[in-house]
Design a protein around this motif. Structure first.
Motif, PDB file in Angstrom:
ATOM      1  N   GLU A 131       0.924  -1.171   0.159  1.00  0.00           N
ATOM      2  CA  GLU A 131       0.082   0.026  -0.220  1.00  0.00           C
ATOM      3  C   GLU A 131       0.823   1.421  -0.024  1.00  0.00           C
ATOM      4  OE1 GLU A 131      -3.318   0.366  -0.070  1.00  0.00           O
ATOM      5  OE2 GLU A 131      -3.422  -1.615  -0.578  1.00  0.00           O
ATOM      6  N   LEU A 132       1.866   1.281   0.804  1.00  0.00           N
ATOM      7  CA  LEU A 132       2.613   2.278   0.724  1.00  0.00           C
ATOM      8  C   LEU A 132       3.601   2.473  -0.185  1.00  0.00           C
ATOM      9  CD1 LEU A 132       3.361   4.679   3.128  1.00  0.00           C
ATOM     10  CD2 LEU A 132       5.237   3.284   3.899  1.00  0.00           C
ATOM     11  N   PHE A 133       4.417   1.560  -0.858  1.00  0.00           N
ATOM     12  CA  PHE A 133       5.236   1.877  -1.597  1.00  0.00           C
ATOM     13  C   PHE A 133       4.868   1.389  -3.175  1.00  0.00           C
ATOM     14  CE2 PHE A 133       8.137   0.716   1.865  1.00  0.00           C
ATOM     15  CZ  PHE A 133       8.181   2.187   2.403  1.00  0.00           C
ATOM     16  N   GLY A 134       3.866   0.576  -3.329  1.00  0.00           N
ATOM     17  CA  GLY A 134       3.183   0.114  -4.425  1.00  0.00           C
ATOM     18  C   GLY A 134       3.876  -1.363  -4.842  1.00  0.00           C
ATOM     19  N   HIS A 135       3.507  -1.997  -6.081  1.00  0.00           N
ATOM     20  CA  HIS A 135       4.034  -3.281  -6.318  1.00  0.00           C
ATOM     21  C   HIS A 135       4.116  -3.130  -7.748  1.00  0.00           C
ATOM     22  CE1 HIS A 135      -0.184  -4.345  -5.628  1.00  0.00           C
ATOM     23  NE2 HIS A 135       0.204  -4.813  -6.961  1.00  0.00           N
ATOM     24  N   VAL A 136       4.816  -4.075  -8.522  1.00  0.00           N
ATOM     25  CA  VAL A 136       5.012  -4.493  -9.839  1.00  0.00           C
ATOM     26  C   VAL A 136       4.009  -5.589 -10.244  1.00  0.00           C
ATOM     27  CG1 VAL A 136       7.127  -2.988 -10.270  1.00  0.00           C
ATOM     28  CG2 VAL A 136       6.992  -5.574  -9.990  1.00  0.00           C
ATOM     29  N   LYS A 137       3.600  -5.749 -11.297  1.00  0.00           N
ATOM     30  CA  LYS A 137       2.955  -6.929 -11.856  1.00  0.00           C
ATOM     31  C   LYS A 137       3.617  -8.362 -11.518  1.00  0.00           C
ATOM     32  CE  LYS A 137       0.329  -8.891 -15.447  1.00  0.00           C
ATOM     33  NZ  LYS A 137      -0.251  -8.804 -17.068  1.00  0.00           N
ATOM     34  N   GLY A 138       2.887  -8.964 -11.077  1.00  0.00           N
ATOM     35  CA  GLY A 138       3.787 -10.455 -10.572  1.00  0.00           C
ATOM     36  C   GLY A 138       4.598 -10.686  -9.462  1.00  0.00           C
ATOM     37  N   SER A 139       4.776  -9.469  -9.003  1.00  0.00           N
ATOM     38  CA  SER A 139       5.518  -9.372  -7.447  1.00  0.00           C
ATOM     39  C   SER A 139       5.171 -10.540  -6.317  1.00  0.00           C
ATOM     40  CB  SER A 139       5.796  -8.211  -6.948  1.00  0.00           C
ATOM     41  OG  SER A 139       4.496  -7.481  -6.774  1.00  0.00           O
ATOM     42  N   PHE A 140       4.031 -10.861  -6.346  1.00  0.00           N
ATOM     43  CA  PHE A 140       3.489 -11.555  -5.607  1.00  0.00           C
ATOM     44  C   PHE A 140       1.944 -12.178  -6.042  1.00  0.00           C
ATOM     45  CE2 PHE A 140       2.269  -7.399  -3.823  1.00  0.00           C
ATOM     46  CZ  PHE A 140       0.956  -7.477  -3.888  1.00  0.00           C
ATOM     47  N   ALA A 159      -0.856 -10.290  -7.338  1.00  0.00           N
ATOM     48  CA  ALA A 159      -0.401  -8.996  -7.850  1.00  0.00           C
ATOM     49  C   ALA A 159      -0.665  -9.043  -9.671  1.00  0.00           C
ATOM     50  CB  ALA A 159       1.013  -8.563  -7.741  1.00  0.00           C
ATOM     51  N   ASN A 160      -1.819  -8.632 -10.105  1.00  0.00           N
ATOM     52  CA  ASN A 160      -2.273  -8.977 -11.518  1.00  0.00           C
ATOM     53  C   ASN A 160      -1.882  -7.704 -12.194  1.00  0.00           C
ATOM     54  OD1 ASN A 160      -3.138 -11.550 -10.972  1.00  0.00           O
ATOM     55  ND2 ASN A 160      -4.955 -10.702 -10.331  1.00  0.00           N
ATOM     56  N   ASN A 161      -1.485  -6.564 -11.751  1.00  0.00           N
ATOM     57  CA  ASN A 161      -1.451  -5.343 -12.373  1.00  0.00           C
ATOM     58  C   ASN A 161      -0.346  -4.484 -11.595  1.00  0.00           C
ATOM     59  OD1 ASN A 161      -3.471  -5.290 -14.469  1.00  0.00           O
ATOM     60  ND2 ASN A 161      -4.706  -5.608 -12.508  1.00  0.00           N
ATOM     61  N   ASN A 169      -9.871 -13.273  -5.783  1.00  0.00           N
ATOM     62  CA  ASN A 169      -8.338 -13.063  -6.115  1.00  0.00           C
ATOM     63  C   ASN A 169      -7.865 -11.983  -5.501  1.00  0.00           C
ATOM     64  OD1 ASN A 169      -8.445 -15.422  -7.976  1.00  0.00           O
ATOM     65  ND2 ASN A 169      -9.533 -14.178  -9.279  1.00  0.00           N
ATOM     66  N   ASN A 170      -8.190 -12.002  -3.899  1.00  0.00           N
ATOM     67  CA  ASN A 170      -7.571 -10.685  -3.272  1.00  0.00           C
ATOM     68  C   ASN A 170      -7.891  -9.405  -3.736  1.00  0.00           C
ATOM     69  OD1 ASN A 170      -6.363 -12.406  -1.241  1.00  0.00           O
ATOM     70  ND2 ASN A 170      -4.748 -12.862  -2.948  1.00  0.00           N
ATOM     71  N   ASP A 171      -8.644  -9.152  -4.320  1.00  0.00           N
ATOM     72  CA  ASP A 171      -9.364  -7.722  -5.074  1.00  0.00           C
ATOM     73  C   ASP A 171     -10.015  -7.137  -3.739  1.00  0.00           C
ATOM     74  OD1 ASP A 171     -10.314  -5.576  -6.009  1.00  0.00           O
ATOM     75  OD2 ASP A 171     -10.824  -6.378  -7.926  1.00  0.00           O
ATOM     76  N   LYS A 172      -9.314  -6.314  -2.919  1.00  0.00           N
ATOM     77  CA  LYS A 172      -9.812  -5.587  -1.777  1.00  0.00           C
ATOM     78  C   LYS A 172     -10.841  -4.576  -1.975  1.00  0.00           C
ATOM     79  CE  LYS A 172      -5.724  -4.324  -0.421  1.00  0.00           C
ATOM     80  NZ  LYS A 172      -4.939  -4.933  -1.641  1.00  0.00           N
ATOM     81  N   GLU A 173     -10.981  -3.910  -3.076  1.00  0.00           N
ATOM     82  CA  GLU A 173     -11.795  -2.935  -3.606  1.00  0.00           C
ATOM     83  C   GLU A 173     -13.274  -3.912  -3.615  1.00  0.00           C
ATOM     84  OE1 GLU A 173     -10.623  -0.504  -6.445  1.00  0.00           O
ATOM     85  OE2 GLU A 173      -9.256   0.439  -5.073  1.00  0.00           O
ATOM     86  N   LYS A 174     -13.152  -4.835  -4.376  1.00  0.00           N
ATOM     87  CA  LYS A 174     -14.300  -5.603  -4.863  1.00  0.00           C
ATOM     88  C   LYS A 174     -14.904  -6.384  -3.618  1.00  0.00           C
ATOM     89  CE  LYS A 174     -17.278  -7.679  -7.442  1.00  0.00           C
ATOM     90  NZ  LYS A 174     -18.403  -7.042  -8.154  1.00  0.00           N
ATOM     91  N   VAL A 175     -13.712  -6.848  -2.761  1.00  0.00           N
ATOM     92  CA  VAL A 175     -14.347  -7.572  -1.493  1.00  0.00           C
ATOM     93  C   VAL A 175     -15.063  -6.552  -0.555  1.00  0.00           C
ATOM     94  CG1 VAL A 175     -13.585  -8.380   0.824  1.00  0.00           C
ATOM     95  CG2 VAL A 175     -12.716  -9.389  -1.588  1.00  0.00           C
ATOM     96  N   ALA A 176     -14.582  -5.441  -0.549  1.00  0.00           N
ATOM     97  CA  ALA A 176     -15.085  -4.157   0.447  1.00  0.00           C
ATOM     98  C   ALA A 176     -16.427  -3.969  -0.035  1.00  0.00           C
ATOM     99  CB  ALA A 176     -14.310  -3.055   0.398  1.00  0.00           C
ATOM    100  N   GLN A 177     -16.773  -3.788  -1.410  1.00  0.00           N
ATOM    101  CA  GLN A 177     -17.842  -3.478  -2.045  1.00  0.00           C
ATOM    102  C   GLN A 177     -19.123  -4.559  -1.845  1.00  0.00           C
ATOM    103  OE1 GLN A 177     -17.863  -3.170  -6.319  1.00  0.00           O
ATOM    104  NE2 GLN A 177     -19.875  -2.635  -6.693  1.00  0.00           N
ATOM    105  N   VAL A 178     -18.475  -5.925  -2.020  1.00  0.00           N
ATOM    106  CA  VAL A 178     -19.518  -7.011  -1.796  1.00  0.00           C
ATOM    107  C   VAL A 178     -19.776  -6.919  -0.285  1.00  0.00           C
ATOM    108  CG1 VAL A 178     -19.584  -9.559  -1.852  1.00  0.00           C
ATOM    109  CG2 VAL A 178     -18.764  -8.223  -3.603  1.00  0.00           C
ATOM    110  N   ALA A 179     -19.046  -6.792   0.713  1.00  0.00           N
ATOM    111  CA  ALA A 179     -19.150  -6.932   2.042  1.00  0.00           C
ATOM    112  C   ALA A 179     -20.068  -5.851   2.425  1.00  0.00           C
ATOM    113  CB  ALA A 179     -18.024  -7.227   2.840  1.00  0.00           C
ATOM    114  N   GLY A 180     -20.069  -4.668   1.712  1.00  0.00           N
ATOM    115  CA  GLY A 180     -21.014  -3.535   2.016  1.00  0.00           C
ATOM    116  C   GLY A 180     -20.077  -2.482   3.205  1.00  0.00           C
TER     117      GLY A 180
END
Length: 449
Positions: free
Chosen positions: A205-214, A217-219, A428-439
């Motif tokens: 979250e703080l430093f960002g990441h590159v695609k495939g780093s873990f 990390a799809n993007n 797939n660990n998409d936090k924004e999607k999970v937050a939306q689904v969980a309300g």
């Protein structure tokens, strides 16, 4: 720096000198009379009937006696005692109503050192309000003004700020005020809620990441540090940063450089740092739970944000302000007896708890007048919940093939944990999607994870 009147030999010259200041300014005699004002003062606060020799405390406050005799700090009196310029934060009566004003008083002596006049410089503090008319910091009590004076002083600098205070006391609003009062106000204020973040999640979250780093990390993802370039980075609940990540945070603060997760490229960011915590970092340092070098890096200018218990005088103003924010269409008011109940309450959750109580009261009332019985009912709800806090809550979960749930009874906390874990896996660990689904908000999801 004191002004020597020999540089400006006449009264007319002293009056003309006021036009050289870049803020509203007035010339005051040693007996509190306003002798001259500049054009910026007229533009900001209106004209003053100078032939009547109005006193500064009459014009600014409507008092009949000097400020220090009316229970407030008086910059003129302070200058007389100290012999050099003084600065205080006052609430002035202006054409727009009551406003916070940063007052700087400069003494003017003659060549023999005799005190002749004062130049009073006034700068309106736009990040706060003394009336319930904005969505800014709101308050007029002594403790609030003491805090706001520190906010005003530090905002114009580049110093790192550490906000200390209980949860719900408004530290995030204070951070916003510091940012808005700085020369970085036109750039972004970027916030990271540090509570509940794992090492890897905090770093990403703080430093960002590159695609495939873990895994997941799809993007490529831009980190918050990079987004804060030119603006302000606000780390909320800094005391919850994992110990293993504190050394990387220290390096970022010292050098302004960082490396996204999975990348070998060094990036740089120019940001102003604000941190906040409800914990005692000094105790954590002694216990080995927080790095001492990091503590001294972030604790350049500490500001204590008072709890609601410490600023009871602001309670009516805060209630009126919150009621207007909660309900824009319908105007609500508290009866005097309802207000007295709240004045006797400790508010362990501070302003956040007050806001929740007022939201609840609006729902429970049938009119626009909130009665004592309604407030008592709102408080009783929390009392009943706290008494049930030792009893585990249980609920049945029906089988959901897509998430792999089985029919079982579990306690509420475990059920929530399982639910969010399965949602994270399913999406797939998409936090924004999970937050939306969980309300829930993304910040709340971070906390729960």
């Amino acid at each position: 720096m004191n002004i020597i009147a020999s540089d400006v030999p006449s009264y007319e010259g002293m009056a003309n000198m006021l036009e050289g200041y870049d803020c509203p300014a007035i010339l005051v005699s040693v007996d509190y009379q306003i002798l001259a004002i500049n054009q910026l003062y007229r533009n900001e606060f209106g004209d003053v009937p100078l032939p009547k020799k109005a006193h500064c405390y009459e014009v600014s406050h409507g008092y009949t006696v000097p400020c220090d005799e009316a229970g407030e700090d008086c910059p003129l009196s302070a200058v007389i005692h100290s012999g050099h310029k003084e600065r205080v934060l006052h609430i002035h009566q202006t054409p727009r109503g009551k406003e916070h004003v940063d007052v700087e008083m400069l003494p003017i002596h003659d060549g023999q050192g005799e005190l002749l006049f004062f130049v009073e410089l006034l700068r309106r503090v736009s990040v706060a309000s003394a009336e319930n008319m904005s969505n800014k910091l709101v308050g007029a009590s002594k403790r609030f003004n003491q805090m706001l004076e520190k906010v005003t002083r530090v905002s114009r600098s580049e110093a790192s700020v550490l906000l200390l205070g209980e949860s719900g006391s408004g530290k995030e609003l204070v951070a916003t005020a510091v940012h808005q009062g700085s020369h970085r106000a036109n750039n972004s204020l970027v916030t990271l809620e540090c509570a509940g973040l794992t090492d890897s999640l905090f770093e990403s979250e703080l430093f960002g990441h590159v695609k495939g780093s873990f895994t997941g990390a799809n993007n490529n993802r831009t980190g918050l540090v990079e987004l804060a370039n030119g603006g302000t980075l606000f780390l909320d609940e800094i005391g919850d940063v994992p110990l293993s990540m504190q050394v990387k945070l220290l390096r970022l603060i010292e050098t302004g450089s960082f490396r996204p997760v999975g990348s070998s490229t060094i990036k740089h960011s120019n940001f102003r740092l604000i941190c906040a915590t409800h914990k005692s970092l000094a105790q954590m340092v002694r216990a080995g739970a927080f790095r001492q070098d990091l503590y001294y890096r972030i604790n350049v200018f500490p500001i204590y944000v008072p709890s609601l218990r410490e600023r009871q005088d602001d309670l009516p103003l805060l209630i009126n302000t919150l009621l207007k924010r909660i309900s824009e269409r319908k105007e609500y008011h508290l009866t005097d007896s309802a207000l007295q109940i709240l004045k006797r309450y400790d508010f362990p959750g501070n302003i956040r708890e007050l806001s929740n109580l007022l939201n609840r009261a609006i729902i429970l009332t049938d009119t626009n007048l909130i009665e004592r019985s309604t407030i008592q009912e709102c408080l009783d709800i929390d009392n009943e919940l706290s008494q049930q806090g030792d009893t585990p809550l249980t609920l049945p979960l029906s089988s959901k093939k897509s998430h792999g749930f089985e029919e079982e009874w579990v306690d509420l906390k475990t059920a929530e944990k399982h639910y969010l874990s399965d949602l994270m896996a399913f999406h797939n660990n998409d936090k924004e999607k999970v937050a939306q689904v969980a309300g829930i908000s993304l910040r709340s999801l971070y906390r729960k994870l």
